[in-house]
Design a protein around this motif. Structure first.
Motif, PDB file in Angstrom:
ATOM      1  N   ALA A  67      -3.293   0.137  -8.694  1.00 23.48           N
ATOM      2  CA  ALA A  67      -3.506  -0.767  -7.641  1.00 23.48           C
ATOM      3  C   ALA A  67      -2.380  -0.766  -6.528  1.00 23.48           C
ATOM      4  O   ALA A  67      -2.302  -2.023  -5.679  1.00 23.48           O
ATOM      5  CB  ALA A  67      -3.759  -2.149  -8.159  1.00 23.48           C
ATOM      6  N   ASN A  68      -1.821   0.389  -6.225  1.00 18.96           N
ATOM      7  CA  ASN A  68      -0.589   0.228  -4.967  1.00 18.96           C
ATOM      8  C   ASN A  68       0.242  -0.694  -5.195  1.00 18.96           C
ATOM      9  O   ASN A  68       0.657  -1.141  -4.272  1.00 18.96           O
ATOM     10  CB  ASN A  68      -1.338   0.265  -3.582  1.00 18.96           C
ATOM     11  CG  ASN A  68      -2.269   1.594  -3.330  1.00 18.96           C
ATOM     12  OD1 ASN A  68      -1.727   2.536  -3.764  1.00 18.96           O
ATOM     13  ND2 ASN A  68      -3.385   1.445  -3.082  1.00 18.96           N
ATOM     14  N   LYS A 121      -8.633  -6.031  -4.103  1.00 17.94           N
ATOM     15  CA  LYS A 121      -8.469  -5.578  -2.715  1.00 17.94           C
ATOM     16  C   LYS A 121      -9.039  -4.101  -2.214  1.00 17.94           C
ATOM     17  O   LYS A 121      -9.648  -3.857  -1.229  1.00 17.94           O
ATOM     18  CB  LYS A 121      -7.056  -5.768  -1.993  1.00 17.94           C
ATOM     19  CG  LYS A 121      -6.701  -5.466  -0.534  1.00 17.94           C
ATOM     20  CD  LYS A 121      -5.571  -5.756  -0.087  1.00 17.94           C
ATOM     21  CE  LYS A 121      -5.194  -7.169  -0.133  1.00 17.94           C
ATOM     22  NZ  LYS A 121      -3.798  -7.632   0.097  1.00 17.94           N
ATOM     23  N   GLU A 122      -8.590  -3.300  -3.538  1.00 15.41           N
ATOM     24  CA  GLU A 122      -9.080  -1.989  -3.477  1.00 15.41           C
ATOM     25  C   GLU A 122     -10.521  -1.905  -3.214  1.00 15.41           C
ATOM     26  O   GLU A 122     -11.215  -1.124  -2.622  1.00 15.41           O
ATOM     27  CB  GLU A 122      -8.458  -0.936  -4.454  1.00 15.41           C
ATOM     28  CG  GLU A 122      -6.958  -0.926  -4.501  1.00 15.41           C
ATOM     29  CD  GLU A 122      -6.593   0.254  -3.529  1.00 15.41           C
ATOM     30  OE1 GLU A 122      -7.588   1.375  -3.369  1.00 15.41           O
ATOM     31  OE2 GLU A 122      -5.559   0.254  -2.751  1.00 15.41           O
ATOM     32  N   TYR A 177       0.950  -1.242  -0.056  1.00 15.05           N
ATOM     33  CA  TYR A 177       0.079  -0.042  -0.135  1.00 15.05           C
ATOM     34  C   TYR A 177       0.709   1.342   0.050  1.00 15.05           C
ATOM     35  O   TYR A 177       0.266   2.307   0.206  1.00 15.05           O
ATOM     36  CB  TYR A 177      -0.987  -0.032   1.290  1.00 15.05           C
ATOM     37  CG  TYR A 177      -1.876  -0.950   1.016  1.00 15.05           C
ATOM     38  CD1 TYR A 177      -2.971  -0.927   0.142  1.00 15.05           C
ATOM     39  CD2 TYR A 177      -1.645  -2.286   1.943  1.00 15.05           C
ATOM     40  CE1 TYR A 177      -3.969  -2.057   0.174  1.00 15.05           C
ATOM     41  CE2 TYR A 177      -2.686  -3.286   1.353  1.00 15.05           C
ATOM     42  CZ  TYR A 177      -3.872  -3.154   0.793  1.00 15.05           C
ATOM     43  OH  TYR A 177      -4.908  -4.138   0.546  1.00 15.05           O
TER      44      TYR A 177
END
Length: 459
Positions: A355-356, A365-366, A5
């Motif tokens: 998406a980090n 996950k986001e 992240y």
């Protein structure tokens, strides 16, 4: 192991001397002026309302379609025969007379008043008979308005004959509605056999489901004819029940998540993920700022051009559909920084198109984190809704003659056809959020957060 992240690094452009034109001051002035112009255009006096369509099929509104299914659900649950006998539709769905009164509050034109009476005929014949008196009143008011309109026509205008012809057609249409109201009154007073086969066929051809529901009154084949109508009504009730259950689950989940968020924040376990320094490289910030006025200029141009085309050209498609088709391409304005020389990698990082660093799993996950965050915010939304309802109640006590609050987008969606409603839905629920995240929270916020604290920049 790197934190998935962590914010992605911006690309190091090969050219560091990106020209700064126009200068930020001009970009800010343009953004403020264009916002003021857009606000002014949205608050211009509305043009006079057009006469209601003389084709009943064009006036089939969503509230009446929902009311038709609601009425048939009550009828199915109240039936003495069939799988739902003894369930008590009045107790389950509300008193039929109150339901008909609620339906009548959603109608305005003579045609809508007539169709509301047709729906009431199935579950509350006495209420339907009373509603027919208001159908006559609505028709009389419309005829008086047309007479007044005829007296205001400039006799020297080239469109005099056309305008008078249109008024004559509208008056004939209103007299046809009055004749159908008389037929409905005859049906309620004397029963199904009081109407001829031709009269019943004509009513069904013009009013479709509404006439089919009205003709269930005193019909010897009622159970057979009502079966498909009952099925539609029960599907609506099942959908409403599922939506209520989903909202209840989401509300309980959101409350639990909100409490956990408060606890984790107080204990220091919830950390701030957005660093103050995150934002486009200094030599790129102006390009992101310019995106906002570029978008506003394009939006104003498309709005004016679309309005001219809708008012002057027969496009052959609903206005809402045409507006959606010409507005969606405005999302390309988000690529303005690329046209100004910003590497696409920097654009993706600044706008959040990543998406980090976690790949496809990061996207999932986001999405999951967004859903959890949305649910956790539902208690705040509930408090805001409660405050809104409270202030509306106070307003109704102070301003007793004030019109109920409304939104033109919602009204257009309710009064339009299915395809026009879907077009408006695509703009309100898809296009608008993408613009908000890309142009505002993306480009504009990307510029502001380079020099300001993220919280201050967001405000």
């Amino acid at each position: 192991m790197p934190d998935p992240y962590d914010q992605p690094e911006f690309a190091d452009p090969a050219h560091q001397d990106l020209p700064h034109r126009p200068i930020p001051v001009l970009a800010w002035i343009a953004a403020i002026l264009l916002t003021a112009i857009a606000f002014s255009l949205n608050h211009l006096p509305e043009p006079p309302l057009e006469a209601p369509p003389t084709d009943p099929a064009q006036a089939d509104t969503l509230p009446l379609r929902i009311a038709a299914n609601q009425v048939m659900a009550i009828d199915a649950l109240s039936s003495d025969t069939g799988p739902f006998s003894g369930m008590g539709g009045a107790a389950a769905m509300g008193d039929p007379t109150q339901i008909t009164e609620q339906i009548e509050t959603q109608v305005a034109s003579p045609l809508e008043h007539l169709r509301a009476a047709m729906l009431s005929a199935a579950i509350a014949p006495e209420a339907a008979a009373e509603m027919l008196t208001r159908v006559d009143e609505s028709i009389d008011e419309s005829i008086e308005a047309l007479d007044a309109r005829a007296t205001q026509i400039n006799p020297t205008t080239d469109e005099l004959e056309t305008e008078l012809d249109n008024i004559e057609k509208e008056i004939a249409y209103l007299f046809a509605l009055r004749a159908e109201a008389d037929q409905l009154a005859n049906l309620l007073e004397n029963g199904y056999d009081a109407l001829t086969d031709d009269q019943r066929a004509a009513l069904t051809a013009r009013h479709k489901r509404y006439a089919e529901i009205a003709l269930l009154h005193d019909n010897p084949n009622r159970e057979t004819l009502a079966a498909p109508l009952h099925a539609n009504g029960l599907r609506l009730i099942a959908a409403i029940g599922g939506a209520i259950a989903l909202l209840a689950v989401a509300g309980i989940t959101g409350f639990v998540l909100f409490i956990l968020a408060v606890i984790f924040t107080a204990s220091g376990k919830m950390k701030w993920r957005l660093a103050d320094s995150v934002g486009p490289a200094p030599q790129h910030t102006n390009a992101f700022l310019e995106t906002f006025p570029v978008f506003m200029i394009a939006l104003l141009a498309v709005s004016v051009l679309g309005g001219v085309l809708v008012s002057t050209v027969n496009l052959g498609i609903p206005d809402q559909v045409f507006q959606a088709l010409i507005i969606w391409p405005l999302l390309l304005c988000a690529l303005w920084p690329v046209a100004r020389g910003v590497p696409f990698a920097d654009l993706r990082a600044a706008l959040g198109w990543h998406a980090n660093g976690a790949g496809q799993l990061g996207i999932l996950k986001e999405l999951a984190m967004g859903l959890v965050g949305y649910c956790a915010g539902l208690p705040i939304v509930a408090v805001g809704l409660a405050l809104t309802l409270f202030f509306l109640f106070i307003q109704s006590l102070i301003f007793t003659d004030a019109a109920p609050p409304s939104h033109p987008g919602v009204e257009s969606m309710l009064d339009g056809t299915l395809i026009s409603s879907l077009a408006l839905y695509s703009l309100a629920c898809l296009w608008a959020p993408i613009v908000e995240e890309t142009i505002f929270r993306g480009s504009l916020f990307a510029h502001l957060r380079r020099g300001w604290h993220p919280v201050l920049a967001a405000l």
